[in-house]
Design an enzyme around this catalytic site. Sequence first.
Site, mmCIF file in Angstrom:
data_model
loop_
_atom_site.group_PDB
_atom_site.id
_atom_site.type_symbol
_atom_site.label_atom_id
_atom_site.label_comp_id
_atom_site.label_asym_id
_atom_site.label_seq_id
_atom_site.Cartn_x
_atom_site.Cartn_y
_atom_site.Cartn_z
ATOM 1 N N HIS A 76 -13.945 7.214 -39.852
ATOM 2 C CA HIS A 76 -14.897 6.599 -40.784
ATOM 3 C C HIS A 76 -15.845 5.661 -40.048
ATOM 4 C CE1 HIS A 76 -16.557 4.656 -44.327
ATOM 5 N NE2 HIS A 76 -16.228 5.790 -44.924
ATOM 6 N N PRO A 77 -17.147 5.771 -40.319
ATOM 7 C CA PRO A 77 -18.125 5.052 -39.482
ATOM 8 C C PRO A 77 -18.407 3.615 -39.894
ATOM 9 C CG PRO A 77 -19.255 6.516 -41.004
ATOM 10 C CD PRO A 77 -17.784 6.657 -41.292
ATOM 11 N N CYS A 78 -17.674 3.044 -40.854
ATOM 12 C CA CYS A 78 -18.084 1.739 -41.362
ATOM 13 C C CYS A 78 -18.068 0.646 -40.278
ATOM 14 C CB CYS A 78 -17.235 1.328 -42.564
ATOM 15 S SG CYS A 78 -15.475 1.335 -42.256
ATOM 16 N N ARG A 79 -17.217 0.806 -39.248
ATOM 17 C CA ARG A 79 -17.174 -0.228 -38.217
ATOM 18 C C ARG A 79 -17.883 0.200 -36.933
ATOM 19 N NH1 ARG A 79 -16.600 -4.864 -38.686
ATOM 20 N NH2 ARG A 79 -15.305 -5.229 -36.862
ATOM 21 N N HIS A 80 -18.421 1.401 -36.924
ATOM 22 C CA HIS A 80 -18.995 1.921 -35.683
ATOM 23 C C HIS A 80 -20.104 1.024 -35.124
ATOM 24 C CE1 HIS A 80 -16.505 5.247 -35.991
ATOM 25 N NE2 HIS A 80 -17.354 6.257 -36.088
#
Lengths: 314, 339
Positions: A257-261
């Site tokens: 999941h990219p939310c913290r990328h």
Amino acid sequence: MVLSQKLHEAFKGTVERITSHRTVSAFKEKGVLSVTEFIIAGDNLVSKCPTWSWESGEPSKRKPYLPAEKQFLITRNVPCLRRAASVEEEYEAAGGEVLLDNEDNDGWLATHGKPRETKEDEEDNLPSMDSLEIGKKNSIQSIPSYFGGEEDEDIPDMAEYEEPDNLIETDPATLQSTYLVAHEPDDDNILRTRTYDVSITYDKYYQTPRVWLTGYDESRMLLRPELVLEDVSQDHARKTVTIEDHPHLPGKHASVHPCRHGAVMKKIIDVLMSRGVEPEVDKYLFLFLKFVASVIPTIEYDYTMDFDLGSSSR
Amino acid sequence: MADASEKKPILQFAPFQSVVDEGFWHRLSSLKLNKLGIDDSPVPISGFYAPCSHAQVSNHLTLLSESLPTEASEQAACTSSVSLGNRNKCSVPGTIYNTNTLEGYHALDKQSLLKAEAKKIWDDIHSGKALEDSAALSRFLIISFADLKKWNFYYWFAFPALVLEPAATLVGIKPASQWLSPEEAEYLSAACREWRNSNLTADVPFFLVSIASDSSATIRHLKDWEACKGNGHKLLFGFYDPCHLPHNPGWPLRNYLTLIFIKWNIRRIHFLCYRENRGFADMGLSLVGEALISVPEVWKDLNSVPNAVGWEYNMGKKGSKCVNLAKAMDPTKLAIAAA
């Protein structure tokens, strides 16, 4: 949980539709990428690591803001020789040993170290049992059909349809050895080599790349997405790795999941800059894939490093 | 040179393996529902493969959703040019026989289907078409039954190989890096890199390698045979090898040997199993082998198609595979998952 995920998807979709995509670079400030920067970084990845290529995916799922022939990046048939879970066990076992060494000089602690040691002896025998169990479970579940879940009573039994003898081809030039097994670990007979198709899409909402995993088992049959979680570092399984619709391909796939990328990439970029390395945007995906390797440590996809991140990446 | 009469091991080929992407079944289902209906005539499709790119796993023949024709209404122009010259996706022609019932699936005459496909390869070799479009040597077929009520997909691949009788024997096989001098290996790597980087040749899986006395290497198309022959250069018959094994060539070499014998009457063949590591030519993984073939003269008769083998092994046995995609396709299950 799932409902909130759906709601979020709907919200995200709306935002993506009504916002125009980023045109000003915020790569160094926020660790994010514009569409153009994603293409530049992708082109560089494809040229340096030719096992990666651009693809166009399903025509109906095409994103208008990306070129038709550069919708996402993919590398296929990436080996995954062992389960991430079993690697972590061995790592812990090794860590225990180091601790013991440190305590060795201290006579008082030596007695304390003794039971540890015997415990470790047991563990020496145990890990292979553990990994063996994992292996067994997989090979049994995955053979006849990939979605063979508990509630699926419709799985056909192919044994009923044994082929007539006339199809048995006796041909001395066909290599008969179970060639699948040839490069499996020697310590047991369990097949562990899975392969993965790893793809990178552009997530317009988070303005970062996003990684997707499609797994195949030892006999190259599709792997249930849930089983993919065994190849994800246990810190991330079920938390940052979720199972969702792929933006360019049919079906459900596991995804980091990219939310913290953006935040993580920003941190990596900051570390580089503090060392006097000026990060270039075309190297973004190399840094990104280096970071993703901590999430999927045993999937051996290709990324060459143009510069060393040192120990700071962890 | 070794005498052919002395006992040599038989050259054994590692079978091709198939992988079917989920997208293939999605598109086949929608084709079946929206376009084909109960028409079960064979449909031409494309499979994709690439040279082995990792020392520990072989590459496979892969079916993707774009392996199937689009549903006419969808933009036909858009997809056609997209995968041209993709080095990771060499297109191979194939045929799918999709039946309407499970009974129909089991009743298919697999021997004749394999024979029919093998005859196409045989004809392409004789007509010279295989020299122009070499991927035709790896032509394949798949039989399938798509149970769209339960989302079960039964299927079985065949990679038809014309059988040499007696079988080819192996004089020797070793890593290309050992067979070539260091200079030759370097020139050959460079030539392969160029071949693989050009859009025009990246997906051409069979080729000629000629190595001159000054160690320089040239790669040519099969159809340019005349330019290679008789110039005193070392000649290797190269092909993209999907197999990773250190002592065996992969399946595509089988029909290639037949072509080399039929078209050029060569009985002592040096072949190059071209393999890569992380996308770059690897002369340690690539193999050079020497094979001897002795074939009766009757073989030159166009009308006597040789025997063919090639139904895929599934877990060490011949048999169908089945995949159930209810979780990805069943509207009820999708609705439950979404709730």
